[in-house]
Design an enzyme around this catalytic site. Structure first.
Site, mmCIF file in Angstrom:
data_model
loop_
_atom_site.group_PDB
_atom_site.id
_atom_site.type_symbol
_atom_site.label_atom_id
_atom_site.label_comp_id
_atom_site.label_asym_id
_atom_site.label_seq_id
_atom_site.Cartn_x
_atom_site.Cartn_y
_atom_site.Cartn_z
ATOM 1 N N ASP A 1 -2.252 6.149 -3.412
ATOM 2 C CA ASP A 1 -1.371 5.293 -2.585
ATOM 3 C C ASP A 1 -0.754 4.402 -3.647
ATOM 4 O O ASP A 1 -1.193 4.314 -4.657
ATOM 5 C CB ASP A 1 -1.434 4.967 -1.307
ATOM 6 C CG ASP A 1 -2.454 4.039 -1.306
ATOM 7 O OD1 ASP A 1 -3.407 4.049 -2.094
ATOM 8 O OD2 ASP A 1 -2.745 3.036 -0.321
ATOM 9 N N ASP B 1 -1.133 1.150 -4.137
ATOM 10 C CA ASP B 1 -1.805 0.145 -4.674
ATOM 11 C C ASP B 1 -3.367 0.786 -4.967
ATOM 12 O O ASP B 1 -4.047 0.129 -5.563
ATOM 13 C CB ASP B 1 -2.147 -0.973 -3.995
ATOM 14 C CG ASP B 1 -2.840 -0.600 -2.445
ATOM 15 O OD1 ASP B 1 -2.517 0.435 -1.899
ATOM 16 O OD2 ASP B 1 -3.652 -1.707 -1.795
ATOM 17 N N SER C 1 0.827 -1.288 -0.111
ATOM 18 C CA SER C 1 0.087 -0.170 0.054
ATOM 19 C C SER C 1 0.820 1.183 -0.107
ATOM 20 O O SER C 1 1.600 1.529 -0.892
ATOM 21 C CB SER C 1 -0.887 -0.061 1.164
ATOM 22 O OG SER C 1 -1.689 0.935 0.992
ATOM 23 N N ASP D 1 -5.664 2.116 -3.435
ATOM 24 C CA ASP D 1 -6.930 1.800 -2.594
ATOM 25 C C ASP D 1 -7.323 3.122 -1.643
ATOM 26 O O ASP D 1 -8.291 3.204 -1.001
ATOM 27 C CB ASP D 1 -7.049 0.797 -1.972
ATOM 28 C CG ASP D 1 -6.177 0.621 -0.709
ATOM 29 O OD1 ASP D 1 -5.127 1.697 -0.657
ATOM 30 O OD2 ASP D 1 -6.093 -0.332 -0.124
#
Length: 454
Positions: free
Chosen positions: A246, A248, A109, A250
């Site tokens: 960020d 990833d 993340s 999400d």
């Protein structure tokens, strides 16, 4: 494989230094096989093999971890579709749309590049609950009967196009984004290609930064935890707003035209009012965590919107949303879940819908976000204490009650024991920073004295 000294799974899967400590190729292999065995134990797969999809972010360690997880799954008889580099919400989407029995995301993340992580998604693209994660962890190292011959899993590439993902995101909008100039910071992560494409396809004029991933630069000075470059770019480019996801993708934080940060609480306030206005906010309810600022509750109260609060972690927000059928939830950090369109937080989806609110109302992001006034918030970490007694010590409870009564409706107090460390977090919100700090330090002193480790 180094044996973990505590619980392996945190609030967002297994995470740590890639190839150092616990998160090794051996562990990834073992987790893949263990997850497959738990999957088989809980599923009905008469006449077919289970199916898993696996995706990752751009960090270089994801390459070997992906191969290890895939090998573990296939060795346990699960067919695997390799999605390669994709945002977490897109992996969740494919877990659902392809009818997969399991989804796996290899990402840390917002963490720095040396870290990585492995998180599992259940059928439908939602995060596994705590009990299933504990079952997977318990399976590690156990002997098991391995499939052989034609019973082992098949591994195939599955290459979804950027155009498909962009089209899916744009279809969630009612209003084109024509006339809006935005800056998008992709954190050199999984959204580097699809993020700018989706905003442009929706009609926005897009300036992109942090979209040149090389495997080593993910989250390095860019993205939702490093907003300085985005703030400068928005002002320099004369943009109406800026958005940072960020690694990833999400989560999403925003910046208004003046360069001021708009955090996840403010974003949720903007979206909650928008959805209520259009009759899409189920039960006039927003689901947030206990760390959301009291200002969010105050901002939405005049509109008759209730804010439900859960434990920290987007998984707990999602669990509450699913249980109540709610349509909007999220965290101050920028995880925003719009359940009409996604099963997880989706930073690009969030950015698109904030932009749509700006266009449909003709109001600036600064004006929209001004509905919420953040109360000063102070967080003090108290280490080397017995976190297990945080909620049961009578003197600590009395101190919290006294400070809460003194603050009344002007603020609040929250004590949170760490899930993994001998540490208690003392959070205080008050009308002024000085008062918040004074209350937090008084409570921290009580926690130190009463809960000190022997």
């Amino acid at each position: 494989m180094v044996a973990p000294t505590g619980p392996l799974f945190g609030t967002d899967g297994v995470r740590g230094l890639a190839n150092g400590g616990v998160l090794t190729a051996e562990l990834a292999l073992g987790l893949g096989a263990a997850a497959a065995r738990v999957l088989v134990d809980h599923g009905e797969f008469t006449g077919r093999r289970p199916l898993a999809v696996v995706g990752r972010d751009t960090r270089i360690s994801g390459q070997f971890l992906e191969h290890a997880v895939v090998a573990g799954l296939a060795s346990a008889g699960v067919d695997v579709l390799r999605l390669r580099v994709l945002p977490t919400p897109r992996v969740a989407f494919f877990t659902d749309s392809l009818g997969a029995d399991l989804g796996v995301v290899i990402s840390a993340s917002h963490n720095a590049m040396p870290d990585n992580g492995i998180k599992f998604l259940a059928r439908g693209g939602v995060k596994l609950d705590d009990d299933l994660e504990r079952e997977i962890e318990a399976q590690l190292g156990r002997t098991w009967e391995r499939p052989t011959g034609s019973d082992v899993g098949r591994v195939r590439p599955y290459a979804p196009t950027v155009e498909e993902y962009s089209a899916h995101l744009v279809r969630t909008l009612d209003t084109p984004l024509a006339g809006l100039r935005v800056v998008l910071d992709c954190a050199h992560g999984a959204a580097s290609e699809v993020g700018p494409r989706a905003l442009a396809d929706a009609g926005a004029d897009v300036v992109t930064i942090g979209a040149e991933p090389d495997g080593l630069n993910i989250n390095d000075g860019y993205g939702s935890t490093h907003l300085d470059r985005l703030r400068r770019a928005v002002v320099d480019e004369g943009a109406h707003a800026g958005f940072a996801v960020d690694g990833d993708a999400d989560r999403c934080l925003a910046v208004d035209a003046t360069g001021a940060v708009v955090d996840g609480d403010q974003v949720m306030a903007v979206l909650a009012l928008s959805m209520q206005e259009r009759g899409r906010l189920v039960d006039d309810t927003l689901v947030a965590t206990v760390m959301s600022n009291l200002g969010l509750v105050r901002a939405l109260r005049p509109a008759g919107i209730t804010v439900r609060q859960t434990k920290v972690g987007d998984r707990y927000v999602l669990e509450d949303m699913r249980a109540g059928g709610y349509s909007l939830g999220g965290e101050q950090s920028g995880h925003v879940i719009m359940s009409d369109h996604a099963t997880t937080g989706d930073g690009l989806l969030t950015a698109l819908h904030v932009c749509e609110r700006m266009v449909s109302t003709g109001r600036s992001l600064r004006d929209l976000a001004s509905v919420m006034t953040r109360l000063p918030q102070v967080l003090v970490n108290v280490p080397e204490v017995d976190r297990a007694r945080c909620d049961s010590d009578p003197e600590v409870a009395a101190a919290v009650a006294a400070e809460s009564a003194d603050l009344g409706e002007e603020g609040r107090v929250l004590l949170r024991p760490s899930g993994t460390e001998p540490l208690v977090r003392v959070m205080v919100e008050a009308p002024t920073p000085e008062r918040a700090s004074a209350v937090a330090e008084r409570l921290a002193d009580v926690v130190r004295r009463r809960l000190a480790l022997a």
